[in-house]
Write a protein that holds these residues in place. Structure first.
Motif, PDB file in Angstrom:
ATOM      1  N   GLY A  70       0.827  -1.173  -0.031  1.00 57.93           N
ATOM      2  CA  GLY A  70      -0.124   0.061   0.102  1.00 57.93           C
ATOM      3  C   GLY A  70       0.805   1.227  -0.189  1.00 57.93           C
ATOM      4  N   LEU A  71       2.003   1.314  -0.630  1.00 56.41           N
ATOM      5  CA  LEU A  71       2.833   2.367  -0.734  1.00 56.41           C
ATOM      6  C   LEU A  71       3.105   2.569  -2.059  1.00 56.41           C
ATOM      7  CD1 LEU A  71       5.483   1.619   2.115  1.00 56.41           C
ATOM      8  CD2 LEU A  71       3.530   2.937   2.190  1.00 56.41           C
ATOM      9  N   PRO A  72       2.108   3.049  -2.972  1.00 56.29           N
ATOM     10  CA  PRO A  72       2.060   3.202  -4.463  1.00 56.29           C
ATOM     11  C   PRO A  72       3.175   4.480  -4.809  1.00 56.29           C
ATOM     12  CG  PRO A  72       0.142   4.054  -3.713  1.00 56.29           C
ATOM     13  CD  PRO A  72       0.701   3.271  -2.359  1.00 56.29           C
ATOM     14  N   VAL A  73       3.182   5.377  -3.926  1.00 57.94           N
ATOM     15  CA  VAL A  73       4.110   6.523  -4.245  1.00 57.94           C
ATOM     16  C   VAL A  73       5.672   6.240  -4.268  1.00 57.94           C
ATOM     17  CG1 VAL A  73       4.884   9.017  -3.849  1.00 57.94           C
ATOM     18  CG2 VAL A  73       2.251   8.254  -3.664  1.00 57.94           C
ATOM     19  N   ALA A  74       5.961   5.397  -3.076  1.00 57.04           N
ATOM     20  CA  ALA A  74       7.045   4.740  -2.852  1.00 57.04           C
ATOM     21  C   ALA A  74       7.566   3.826  -3.941  1.00 57.04           C
ATOM     22  CB  ALA A  74       7.179   4.184  -1.586  1.00 57.04           C
ATOM     23  N   ALA A  75       6.603   3.292  -4.335  1.00 56.49           N
ATOM     24  CA  ALA A  75       7.090   2.001  -5.450  1.00 56.49           C
ATOM     25  C   ALA A  75       7.390   2.954  -6.567  1.00 56.49           C
ATOM     26  CB  ALA A  75       5.878   1.354  -5.653  1.00 56.49           C
ATOM     27  N   ILE A  76       6.649   3.869  -7.136  1.00 56.23           N
ATOM     28  CA  ILE A  76       7.137   4.629  -8.198  1.00 56.23           C
ATOM     29  C   ILE A  76       8.432   5.269  -8.176  1.00 56.23           C
ATOM     30  CG2 ILE A  76       6.378   6.650  -9.869  1.00 56.23           C
ATOM     31  CD1 ILE A  76       3.602   5.864  -9.260  1.00 56.23           C
ATOM     32  N   ALA A  77       8.743   5.725  -6.745  1.00 55.20           N
ATOM     33  CA  ALA A  77      10.014   6.564  -6.514  1.00 55.20           C
ATOM     34  C   ALA A  77      11.322   5.231  -6.775  1.00 55.20           C
ATOM     35  CB  ALA A  77       9.904   7.097  -5.146  1.00 55.20           C
ATOM     36  N   PHE A  78      11.067   4.160  -6.257  1.00 52.13           N
ATOM     37  CA  PHE A  78      11.940   3.064  -6.265  1.00 52.13           C
ATOM     38  C   PHE A  78      12.190   2.883  -7.858  1.00 52.13           C
ATOM     39  CE2 PHE A  78      10.952   1.990  -2.111  1.00 52.13           C
ATOM     40  CZ  PHE A  78      12.090   2.670  -1.310  1.00 52.13           C
ATOM     41  N   TYR A  79      11.216   2.863  -8.554  1.00 50.37           N
ATOM     42  CA  TYR A  79      11.275   2.643  -9.882  1.00 50.37           C
ATOM     43  C   TYR A  79      12.137   3.504 -10.899  1.00 50.37           C
ATOM     44  CZ  TYR A  79       9.693   2.780 -14.702  1.00 50.37           C
ATOM     45  OH  TYR A  79       9.651   3.258 -16.271  1.00 50.37           O
ATOM     46  N   ARG A  80      11.931   4.839 -10.431  1.00 53.85           N
ATOM     47  CA  ARG A  80      12.492   5.993 -11.033  1.00 53.85           C
ATOM     48  C   ARG A  80      13.923   5.813 -10.671  1.00 53.85           C
ATOM     49  NH1 ARG A  80       7.800  10.303 -10.439  1.00 53.85           N
ATOM     50  NH2 ARG A  80       6.740   9.811 -11.989  1.00 53.85           N
ATOM     51  N   ILE A  81      14.578   5.481  -9.451  1.00 52.75           N
ATOM     52  CA  ILE A  81      15.717   5.655  -9.089  1.00 52.75           C
ATOM     53  C   ILE A  81      16.585   4.351 -10.005  1.00 52.75           C
ATOM     54  CG2 ILE A  81      17.325   4.527  -7.234  1.00 52.75           C
ATOM     55  CD1 ILE A  81      15.420   5.708  -5.308  1.00 52.75           C
ATOM     56  N   LEU A  82      15.670   2.980 -10.068  1.00 56.83           N
ATOM     57  CA  LEU A  82      16.093   1.928 -11.013  1.00 56.83           C
ATOM     58  C   LEU A  82      16.537   2.517 -12.400  1.00 56.83           C
ATOM     59  CD1 LEU A  82      16.858  -1.006 -10.896  1.00 56.83           C
ATOM     60  CD2 LEU A  82      14.523  -1.406 -11.436  1.00 56.83           C
ATOM     61  N   LEU A  83      15.364   3.083 -13.028  1.00 57.37           N
ATOM     62  CA  LEU A  83      15.476   3.837 -14.331  1.00 57.37           C
ATOM     63  C   LEU A  83      16.813   4.723 -14.377  1.00 57.37           C
ATOM     64  CD1 LEU A  83      14.311   4.144 -17.213  1.00 57.37           C
ATOM     65  CD2 LEU A  83      12.862   6.218 -15.943  1.00 57.37           C
ATOM     66  N   SER A  84      16.990   5.852 -13.364  1.00 61.07           N
ATOM     67  CA  SER A  84      18.160   6.510 -13.450  1.00 61.07           C
ATOM     68  C   SER A  84      19.400   6.061 -13.230  1.00 61.07           C
ATOM     69  CB  SER A  84      17.820   7.830 -12.306  1.00 61.07           C
ATOM     70  OG  SER A  84      18.000   7.316 -11.146  1.00 61.07           O
ATOM     71  N   ALA A  85      19.373   4.986 -12.721  1.00 64.30           N
ATOM     72  CA  ALA A  85      20.795   4.168 -12.551  1.00 64.30           C
ATOM     73  C   ALA A  85      21.083   3.316 -13.615  1.00 64.30           C
ATOM     74  CB  ALA A  85      20.811   3.513 -11.212  1.00 64.30           C
ATOM     75  N   ALA A  86      20.129   3.274 -14.651  1.00 60.12           N
ATOM     76  CA  ALA A  86      20.255   2.498 -15.933  1.00 60.12           C
ATOM     77  C   ALA A  86      20.621   1.122 -15.506  1.00 60.12           C
ATOM     78  CB  ALA A  86      21.481   3.189 -16.680  1.00 60.12           C
ATOM     79  N   LEU A  87      20.119   0.574 -14.703  1.00 56.72           N
ATOM     80  CA  LEU A  87      19.871  -1.047 -14.191  1.00 56.72           C
ATOM     81  C   LEU A  87      18.783  -1.743 -14.977  1.00 56.72           C
ATOM     82  CD1 LEU A  87      20.625  -0.365 -10.235  1.00 56.72           C
ATOM     83  CD2 LEU A  87      22.270  -1.314 -11.925  1.00 56.72           C
ATOM     84  N   PRO A  88      19.471  -3.005 -14.916  1.00 53.76           N
ATOM     85  CA  PRO A  88      18.431  -3.808 -15.766  1.00 53.76           C
ATOM     86  C   PRO A  88      16.954  -3.942 -15.251  1.00 53.76           C
ATOM     87  CG  PRO A  88      20.415  -4.978 -15.459  1.00 53.76           C
ATOM     88  CD  PRO A  88      20.520  -3.787 -14.396  1.00 53.76           C
ATOM     89  N   PHE A  89      16.028  -4.056 -16.075  1.00 53.72           N
ATOM     90  CA  PHE A  89      14.601  -4.360 -15.414  1.00 53.72           C
ATOM     91  C   PHE A  89      14.009  -5.634 -15.660  1.00 53.72           C
ATOM     92  CE2 PHE A  89      14.524   0.339 -15.681  1.00 53.72           C
ATOM     93  CZ  PHE A  89      13.763   0.752 -14.768  1.00 53.72           C
ATOM     94  N   SER A  90      13.291  -6.103 -14.670  1.00 51.06           N
ATOM     95  CA  SER A  90      12.408  -7.436 -14.984  1.00 51.06           C
ATOM     96  C   SER A  90      11.013  -7.347 -15.162  1.00 51.06           C
ATOM     97  CB  SER A  90      12.757  -8.331 -13.682  1.00 51.06           C
ATOM     98  OG  SER A  90      12.047  -7.653 -12.800  1.00 51.06           O
ATOM     99  N   SER A  91      10.243  -8.117 -15.559  1.00 47.60           N
ATOM    100  CA  SER A  91       8.987  -8.217 -15.703  1.00 47.60           C
ATOM    101  C   SER A  91       8.260  -7.975 -14.329  1.00 47.60           C
ATOM    102  CB  SER A  91       8.509  -9.441 -16.260  1.00 47.60           C
ATOM    103  OG  SER A  91       8.407 -10.485 -15.549  1.00 47.60           O
ATOM    104  N   PHE A  92       8.836  -8.467 -13.251  1.00 45.45           N
ATOM    105  CA  PHE A  92       8.198  -8.132 -11.997  1.00 45.45           C
ATOM    106  C   PHE A  92       8.381  -6.674 -11.451  1.00 45.45           C
ATOM    107  CE2 PHE A  92       9.749 -12.688 -11.818  1.00 45.45           C
ATOM    108  CZ  PHE A  92       8.671 -13.220 -12.013  1.00 45.45           C
ATOM    109  N   THR A  93       9.227  -6.060 -12.048  1.00 44.46           N
ATOM    110  CA  THR A  93       9.447  -4.400 -11.702  1.00 44.46           C
ATOM    111  C   THR A  93       8.239  -3.823 -12.453  1.00 44.46           C
ATOM    112  OG1 THR A  93      11.672  -4.946 -11.718  1.00 44.46           O
ATOM    113  CG2 THR A  93      10.859  -2.727 -11.778  1.00 44.46           C
ATOM    114  N   PHE A  94       7.965  -4.113 -13.738  1.00 46.54           N
ATOM    115  CA  PHE A  94       6.819  -3.330 -14.288  1.00 46.54           C
ATOM    116  C   PHE A  94       5.636  -3.899 -13.824  1.00 46.54           C
ATOM    117  CE2 PHE A  94      10.280  -2.990 -17.650  1.00 46.54           C
ATOM    118  CZ  PHE A  94      10.346  -1.805 -18.138  1.00 46.54           C
ATOM    119  N   THR A  95       5.484  -5.262 -13.497  1.00 44.96           N
ATOM    120  CA  THR A  95       4.216  -5.513 -12.767  1.00 44.96           C
ATOM    121  C   THR A  95       4.046  -4.647 -11.571  1.00 44.96           C
ATOM    122  OG1 THR A  95       4.460  -7.585 -13.803  1.00 44.96           O
ATOM    123  CG2 THR A  95       2.906  -7.419 -11.997  1.00 44.96           C
ATOM    124  N   ALA A  96       4.921  -4.597 -10.795  1.00 46.40           N
ATOM    125  CA  ALA A  96       4.689  -3.769  -9.494  1.00 46.40           C
ATOM    126  C   ALA A  96       4.608  -2.331  -9.693  1.00 46.40           C
ATOM    127  CB  ALA A  96       5.803  -4.151  -8.498  1.00 46.40           C
TER     128      ALA A  96
END
Length: 594
Positions: A98-124
């Protein structure tokens, strides 16, 4: 914890599962509790494991589960070499706690760090966007998933389907749904509920039937969404079929499923069955109680609604704003002015609920229906904060029409037109008031204004369901394959009720002809056609005829159907825009209070 423990290579080097290190054990003992986790963190630092990525991943993930997302963010970003698994884990955990804002924030960190993504990240992160109804962010994430090659991943597609359905983007949602080859029950549920929640109940029912055709296995949420669609569409036959399936499969009746059953039966006109389900439920929440109270109100059983409301106050959960709307509406439709006053007064005094526009509107409607127009106007002046909106004046106008207070009716209708000049229904209401007061030259003026502004009123229609198939009728409908037989049966029926004492309401003729804009409208209103078809197709049956009208039933149809129920010796149930009318033995359950 079990999930993280199952990840290969997660445990720090030199530690096996049979002999975990003291630091690792302290994390397991801390669990998702912020204070204990900080103590475990201190121990990790003291023992020199502060740079151990597996330790930091478990610690940060548990911190998110404990609701301490900022602390988890600090842990993750302060590590000198964070990896994709760390931020993917944080994104998933935040989305599922139940922390959707935090989930999007962690996704954006992953994006800015140019780290690999998985289907589970996109699902979340898609789930997080759905929880926030963040369609713009969700659309960008959808594009990103396609860019990285996850455009056909069924888990990602399902999560995006949920997002678009919740945001009302049903065209996109349907394309994604059709693109999923092996659909999970989550995908089916998202499509059914997406249609239902956006007012497309018939489409929701079609998807449920498609699900049955391919033998997909539903779950309780499938039935909740389908029952809600049945309630909206008045599809009693399908609702009963779902009920039988729930019982035959001995499903656990959750509070959500139980509430859906109560609501379906109440809104499909079988209020006694709704009450039997209500009484049988082991757990009832505020939605269950409110659905039952609203059901009584819609059927004109105001005293039963008030009685249940008092029982709720003694034994049930505290009522909320929606409960009080249901109670006040029940009072308005049953003429229970004193009870309505008491309910309105206790909202703030006992429950601390500040009245909203719906509550003020229900109070005005209650006074107006009871003929207390002066009191309604005084209530608006004394109690309503700010300028009253169209909803309030519409309630006053309806009362003016009902009690033939034409002077006030004209004044109120002109207020409404000034508020929303492009709303055709207000012009029609003003025209009706003029027609009823005999001022036909004013009727002509209103008509000319509507023609000049190209304003068209909402088209009325009636639905009747027979054998699981819905049949729609409009005024003067002639597209039905049995049109000739229906019209012949209706002519014979009108002849019979005329012999029994029926005389068309000339007042209805004046304004309804104006609304329908063609001759013969009164005789061939959609309600009469639907009822005639139902009677014609069920000769010799004792099953009630059930009709749904999208607008308020007109006075002449109300009178005619009372006579039809008598000469045919059949119960006829009509659900119009505001309430149910149960016609039996020449009488209506509304007792002419509608």
């Amino acid at each position: 914890i079990q999930f993280l423990n199952s990840v290969p290579g997660f445990q720090p080097s030199g530690m096996d599962s049979h002999h975990p290190s003291p630091e690792y054990s302290s994390l397991l003992l801390a669990g998702p509790r912020a204070g204990a986790l900080k103590q475990a963190h201190a121990r990790i630092i003291v023992t020199g494991h502060s740079r151990s990525l597996p330790f930091i991943t478990k610690l940060a993930t548990l911190a998110v589960a404990a609701g301490a997302a900022p602390y988890a963010h600090l842990l993750a970003t302060s590590h000198p070499a964070p990896d994709s698994f760390l931020f993917s884990s944080l994104t998933r955990t935040a989305a599922h706690h139940g922390l959707p804002v935090a989930a999007i924030a962690f996704y954006r960190i992953l994006l800015s760090a140019a780290l690999p993504f998985s289907s589970f990240t996109f699902t979340a992160v898609a789930k997080a966007c759905a929880d926030l109804s963040a369609i713009r962010t969700g659309t960008a994430i959808h594009a990103h998933s396609i860019l990285l090659g996850f455009g056909s991943d069924r888990f990602v597609l399902t999560a995006l389907l949920v997002l678009y359905s919740k945001c009302g983007q049903l065209g996109v949602a349907r394309k994604l749904f059709d693109a999923i080859r092996d659909r999970s029950v989550v995908a089916w549920n998202a499509m059914i509920s997406g249609y239902e929640q956006n007012g497309l109940a018939e489409r929701a029912i079609e998807v449920y039937k498609e699900m049955q055709a391919v033998k997909a296995v539903p779950d309780s949420m499938t039935f909740v969404a389908t029952l809600s669609a049945c309630a909206q569409a008045g599809a009693l036959d399908l609702g009963r079929e779902v009920d039988r399936r729930i019982v035959s499969e001995r499903m656990d009746i959750s509070v959500f499923l139980g509430s859906a059953l109560v609501n379906m039966y109440a809104r499909c006109g079988v209020v006694d069955k709704a009450r039997r389900w209500f009484d049988a439920l082991q757990e009832r929440n505020v939605v269950t109680w409110t659905s039952m109270i609203a059901g009584y109100g819609m059927h004109g059983h105001g005293h039963e609604a008030i009685k249940l409301f008092h029982l709720m106050r003694r034994e049930g959960p505290p009522p909320n704003h929606v409960t009080f709307v249901a109670v006040l509406s029940a009072c308005a439709h049953a003429g229970l002015v004193m009870e309505g006053r008491d309910a309105f007064a206790c909202m703030k005094r006992i429950y601390g609920l500040v009245p909203r526009i719906e509550h003020y509107c229900s109070m005005v409607d209650m006074f107006g229906r009871a003929g207390l127009l002066d009191e309604a106007m005084q209530f608006i002046s004394d109690y309503m904060p700010g300028e009253p909106g169209p909803e309030v004046w519409t309630a006053v106008l309806g009362a003016c029409k009902m009690h033939k207070n034409f002077n006030l009716g004209v004044e109120v209708a002109e207020r409404l037109i000034a508020l929303e000049p492009e709303n055709p229904s207000y012009h029609v209401l003003l025209s009706n008031i003029y027609a009823l007061s005999g001022k036909m030259h004013h009727v002509e003026k209103v008509r000319n204004t509507m023609i000049k502004r190209r304003l068209k009123k909402q088209i009325g229609f009636s639905l009747i369901e027979l054998g699981g198939t819905s049949h729609l009728f409009r005024m003067g409908e002639k597209s039905h394959p049995q049109t000739t037989e229906i019209y012949q049966y209706l002519e014979e029926l009108i002849h019979r009720i005329s012999a029994a004492g029926y005389m068309p309401e000339t007042e209805s003729v004046l304004h309804e002809l104006e609304e329908e804009e063609r001759e013969g409208a009164l005789r061939y209103h959609s309600e009469k056609l639907a009822v005639a078809y139902g009677l014609m197709m069920s000769v010799g049956s004792t099953t009630p005829i059930r009709v749904i009208k999208n607008l308020r039933i007109c006075g002449d149809c109300h009178l005619a159907i009372k006579f039809m129920s008598s000469v045919e010796n059949r119960e006829i149930v009509v659900r119009d825009k505001h309430r149910f009318h149960h016609f039996k033995d020449g009488k209506c359950s509304c007792l002419e209070y509608w």
